[in-house]
Scaffold this motif. Sequence first.
Motif, PDB file in Angstrom:
ATOM      1  N   GLY A 105     -20.424  -5.985 -46.935  1.00 56.39           N
ATOM      2  CA  GLY A 105     -20.771  -6.704 -45.713  1.00 56.39           C
ATOM      3  C   GLY A 105     -19.569  -7.359 -45.061  1.00 56.39           C
ATOM      4  O   GLY A 105     -19.360  -7.229 -43.847  1.00 56.39           O
ATOM      5  N   LEU A 106     -18.760  -8.060 -45.861  1.00 54.73           N
ATOM      6  CA  LEU A 106     -17.586  -8.730 -45.296  1.00 54.73           C
ATOM      7  C   LEU A 106     -16.592  -7.724 -44.716  1.00 54.73           C
ATOM      8  O   LEU A 106     -16.069  -7.912 -43.612  1.00 54.73           O
ATOM      9  CB  LEU A 106     -16.901  -9.573 -46.371  1.00 54.73           C
ATOM     10  N   SER A 107     -16.347  -6.641 -45.451  1.00 56.67           N
ATOM     11  CA  SER A 107     -15.405  -5.624 -44.957  1.00 56.67           C
ATOM     12  C   SER A 107     -15.935  -4.966 -43.693  1.00 56.67           C
ATOM     13  O   SER A 107     -15.175  -4.713 -42.741  1.00 56.67           O
ATOM     14  CB  SER A 107     -15.164  -4.564 -46.040  1.00 56.67           C
ATOM     15  N   GLY A 108     -17.251  -4.687 -43.674  1.00 64.07           N
ATOM     16  CA  GLY A 108     -17.849  -4.069 -42.488  1.00 64.07           C
ATOM     17  C   GLY A 108     -17.765  -4.958 -41.269  1.00 64.07           C
ATOM     18  O   GLY A 108     -17.478  -4.490 -40.162  1.00 64.07           O
ATOM     19  N   VAL A 109     -17.983  -6.266 -41.464  1.00 64.87           N
ATOM     20  CA  VAL A 109     -17.914  -7.202 -40.333  1.00 64.87           C
ATOM     21  C   VAL A 109     -16.496  -7.277 -39.786  1.00 64.87           C
ATOM     22  O   VAL A 109     -16.281  -7.270 -38.562  1.00 64.87           O
ATOM     23  CB  VAL A 109     -18.406  -8.601 -40.776  1.00 64.87           C
ATOM     24  N   VAL A 110     -15.503  -7.348 -40.688  1.00 62.79           N
ATOM     25  CA  VAL A 110     -14.101  -7.404 -40.241  1.00 62.79           C
ATOM     26  C   VAL A 110     -13.735  -6.139 -39.467  1.00 62.79           C
ATOM     27  O   VAL A 110     -13.095  -6.198 -38.405  1.00 62.79           O
ATOM     28  CB  VAL A 110     -13.158  -7.582 -41.450  1.00 62.79           C
ATOM     29  N   LEU A 111     -14.151  -4.978 -39.973  1.00 59.24           N
ATOM     30  CA  LEU A 111     -13.866  -3.715 -39.292  1.00 59.24           C
ATOM     31  C   LEU A 111     -14.534  -3.667 -37.930  1.00 59.24           C
ATOM     32  O   LEU A 111     -13.923  -3.253 -36.935  1.00 59.24           O
ATOM     33  CB  LEU A 111     -14.339  -2.547 -40.156  1.00 59.24           C
ATOM     34  N   LEU A 112     -15.794  -4.102 -37.853  1.00 62.30           N
ATOM     35  CA  LEU A 112     -16.524  -4.087 -36.591  1.00 62.30           C
ATOM     36  C   LEU A 112     -15.848  -4.995 -35.568  1.00 62.30           C
ATOM     37  O   LEU A 112     -15.691  -4.619 -34.391  1.00 62.30           O
ATOM     38  CB  LEU A 112     -17.968  -4.533 -36.822  1.00 62.30           C
ATOM     39  N   ILE A 113     -15.446  -6.189 -36.002  1.00 61.76           N
ATOM     40  CA  ILE A 113     -14.770  -7.117 -35.091  1.00 61.76           C
ATOM     41  C   ILE A 113     -13.474  -6.509 -34.572  1.00 61.76           C
ATOM     42  O   ILE A 113     -13.153  -6.606 -33.378  1.00 61.76           O
ATOM     43  CB  ILE A 113     -14.501  -8.458 -35.800  1.00 61.76           C
ATOM     44  N   ALA A 114     -12.709  -5.858 -35.474  1.00 59.12           N
ATOM     45  CA  ALA A 114     -11.441  -5.248 -35.056  1.00 59.12           C
ATOM     46  C   ALA A 114     -11.672  -4.148 -34.023  1.00 59.12           C
ATOM     47  O   ALA A 114     -10.967  -4.068 -33.006  1.00 59.12           O
ATOM     48  CB  ALA A 114     -10.711  -4.691 -36.277  1.00 59.12           C
ATOM     49  N   LEU A 115     -12.668  -3.283 -34.267  1.00 63.49           N
ATOM     50  CA  LEU A 115     -12.946  -2.188 -33.331  1.00 63.49           C
ATOM     51  C   LEU A 115     -13.448  -2.716 -31.992  1.00 63.49           C
ATOM     52  O   LEU A 115     -13.044  -2.234 -30.923  1.00 63.49           O
ATOM     53  CB  LEU A 115     -13.982  -1.237 -33.941  1.00 63.49           C
ATOM     54  N   VAL A 116     -14.328  -3.720 -32.032  1.00 61.51           N
ATOM     55  CA  VAL A 116     -14.869  -4.291 -30.789  1.00 61.51           C
ATOM     56  C   VAL A 116     -13.753  -4.960 -29.995  1.00 61.51           C
ATOM     57  O   VAL A 116     -13.670  -4.803 -28.769  1.00 61.51           O
ATOM     58  CB  VAL A 116     -16.001  -5.289 -31.104  1.00 61.51           C
ATOM     59  N   MET A 117     -12.904  -5.717 -30.679  1.00 61.52           N
ATOM     60  CA  MET A 117     -11.804  -6.394 -29.966  1.00 61.52           C
ATOM     61  C   MET A 117     -10.847  -5.387 -29.338  1.00 61.52           C
ATOM     62  O   MET A 117     -10.366  -5.582 -28.219  1.00 61.52           O
ATOM     63  CB  MET A 117     -11.049  -7.309 -30.936  1.00 61.52           C
ATOM     64  N   THR A 118     -10.583  -4.288 -30.052  1.00 65.09           N
ATOM     65  CA  THR A 118      -9.715  -3.246 -29.493  1.00 65.09           C
ATOM     66  C   THR A 118     -10.334  -2.626 -28.252  1.00 65.09           C
ATOM     67  O   THR A 118      -9.662  -2.412 -27.235  1.00 65.09           O
ATOM     68  CB  THR A 118      -9.459  -2.153 -30.552  1.00 65.09           C
ATOM     69  N   PHE A 119     -11.644  -2.347 -28.330  1.00 66.17           N
ATOM     70  CA  PHE A 119     -12.334  -1.743 -27.193  1.00 66.17           C
ATOM     71  C   PHE A 119     -12.363  -2.691 -26.000  1.00 66.17           C
ATOM     72  O   PHE A 119     -12.089  -2.295 -24.851  1.00 66.17           O
ATOM     73  CB  PHE A 119     -13.759  -1.348 -27.594  1.00 66.17           C
ATOM     74  N   VAL A 120     -12.696  -3.963 -26.268  1.00 64.37           N
ATOM     75  CA  VAL A 120     -12.756  -4.960 -25.189  1.00 64.37           C
ATOM     76  C   VAL A 120     -11.375  -5.140 -24.557  1.00 64.37           C
ATOM     77  O   VAL A 120     -11.242  -5.261 -23.332  1.00 64.37           O
ATOM     78  CB  VAL A 120     -13.297  -6.303 -25.729  1.00 64.37           C
ATOM     79  N   SER A 121     -10.341  -5.143 -25.398  1.00 64.50           N
ATOM     80  CA  SER A 121      -8.975  -5.274 -24.880  1.00 64.50           C
ATOM     81  C   SER A 121      -8.622  -4.104 -23.969  1.00 64.50           C
ATOM     82  O   SER A 121      -8.017  -4.291 -22.906  1.00 64.50           O
ATOM     83  CB  SER A 121      -7.995  -5.361 -26.050  1.00 64.50           C
ATOM     84  N   ASN A 122      -9.005  -2.905 -24.367  1.00 64.30           N
ATOM     85  CA  ASN A 122      -8.721  -1.725 -23.548  1.00 64.30           C
ATOM     86  C   ASN A 122      -9.492  -1.765 -22.238  1.00 64.30           C
ATOM     87  O   ASN A 122      -8.963  -1.423 -21.174  1.00 64.30           O
ATOM     88  CB  ASN A 122      -9.057  -0.455 -24.330  1.00 64.30           C
ATOM     89  N   VAL A 123     -10.763  -2.187 -22.300  1.00 59.53           N
ATOM     90  CA  VAL A 123     -11.572  -2.302 -21.078  1.00 59.53           C
ATOM     91  C   VAL A 123     -10.944  -3.311 -20.120  1.00 59.53           C
ATOM     92  O   VAL A 123     -10.838  -3.061 -18.908  1.00 59.53           O
ATOM     93  CB  VAL A 123     -13.015  -2.721 -21.428  1.00 59.53           C
ATOM     94  N   THR A 124     -10.508  -4.455 -20.667  1.00 57.95           N
ATOM     95  CA  THR A 124      -9.876  -5.480 -19.832  1.00 57.95           C
ATOM     96  C   THR A 124      -8.599  -4.949 -19.180  1.00 57.95           C
ATOM     97  O   THR A 124      -8.349  -5.180 -17.985  1.00 57.95           O
ATOM     98  CB  THR A 124      -9.550  -6.720 -20.679  1.00 57.95           C
ATOM     99  N   MET A 125      -7.795  -4.237 -19.959  1.00 57.16           N
ATOM    100  CA  MET A 125      -6.551  -3.687 -19.430  1.00 57.16           C
ATOM    101  C   MET A 125      -6.842  -2.670 -18.318  1.00 57.16           C
ATOM    102  O   MET A 125      -6.202  -2.693 -17.255  1.00 57.16           O
ATOM    103  CB  MET A 125      -5.755  -3.024 -20.552  1.00 57.16           C
ATOM    104  N   GLN A 126      -7.824  -1.798 -18.557  1.00 55.25           N
ATOM    105  CA  GLN A 126      -8.170  -0.792 -17.549  1.00 55.25           C
ATOM    106  C   GLN A 126      -8.723  -1.453 -16.286  1.00 55.25           C
ATOM    107  O   GLN A 126      -8.428  -1.017 -15.159  1.00 55.25           O
ATOM    108  CB  GLN A 126      -9.196   0.192 -18.123  1.00 55.25           C
TER     109      GLN A 126
END
Length: 411
Positions: A15-36
């Motif tokens: 659970g902890l590893s999955g949450v950390v991975l999900l947060i990392a992927l979401v933050m990367t996606f949100v960052s890319n959306v913001t940049m675009q």
Amino acid sequence: MLDKLRREFTLITFGLSGVVLLIALVMTFVSNVTMQNNVTLSLLNRGLEVGHALNPQMGSKDREGTVGADSMLTVSVDVTPSGIVLNKSESPVGLDEDALDEIVAKAVSGSETSGTNWARHLAWAKKSTVYGLRIAICDTYSRDVSLIRQGISGVIIFLMSLCALYAVSRALANRSIKPVSEAWDAQRRFISDASHELKTPLAVILANVQILQRSKDMSAEDMRWVGRTADEAEHMKGLVEDLLTLARADEAKAGSVGAAGPMVELDLSEIVDECALEFDAVAFERGCTISCETEPEVMVTGDKQQLERVMNTLVDNATKYAAKDSEVKLSARRDGKKAHVTVNNKGAVIDAEDLAHLFDRFYRTDKARSREETGGFGLGLAIAKSIVDAHGGKIWATSDAASGTTFHVTL
């Protein structure tokens, strides 16, 4: 216990590893959306400033400086307040008349200064001019496709990573609890071996005591001590047999031997009725009565001797701790596809903290009570639980002032 510990360790790590991975992927996606979005906004602002002077040739000059290749994705349109197009910049962007009319109509009639048409992959912005409005329109197809692909890739990576994380978490859990498992197995083997070894000397002690009790040369005082020794030896024999039963149940859970005997179809109602009849005299001596309500032919599959032991344990406890002149109630009924047995008495309410430990080995709700008072070792309910577990059932207890204490068994 070990299975529960393994599951908890696996779930926590996973659970902890999955949450950390999900947060990392979401933050990367949100960052890319913001940049675009920032890039798109920059193109629209440039289009609003350059207007119809924007041309499609890379590196061409205007009053703002060099117009790069990205600006080729922008079209600028000057319109009157009524929506009539006055000028339109040249651009390779394929903008059909319907899309242009739709955006112009929305820009003229609405109060928003910018917007997005997701269906046509277009973004727009407007500003007021002396002629009316200037509208910049940007083609976002490439951006949208890139974000969609990133989103799909992120989901695939997340799911594949979850599978890998689960496997790693499971392996770590097995490795982490290995010392606990080995210690548990060693303890179980010790209890089993010790119980076996104690049976022989106990048999000899009991035999010798019985010989002494038949002697006519002993004084009454000596005979009293011999009787006391016989009683304690019998108690120890019961304890050894209970420990051996629990050790066998642990072995069954580990996959060694079956805790239950031959599993056959049984009438549980008959077992409950016989138990009530057997304890009727005992209940009378303890100052209470027994009533029994059973549905006919509540059938289960199990070991009759073991299930009788469960019922005897529960009814013995119920009559032992029942209030004076109260009634111990037994019932057996069908509950869907399960058989449900209850044993209820009215006595002292068991605290919630104690309810959670009732089926622990050697546990007593009243620490002040001695074995001489209760006549047991605190193993009866633990054995009953091991038997019910071996039958794939469930046993639990509830207690309150209104309803009394009720033990439930489902099979």
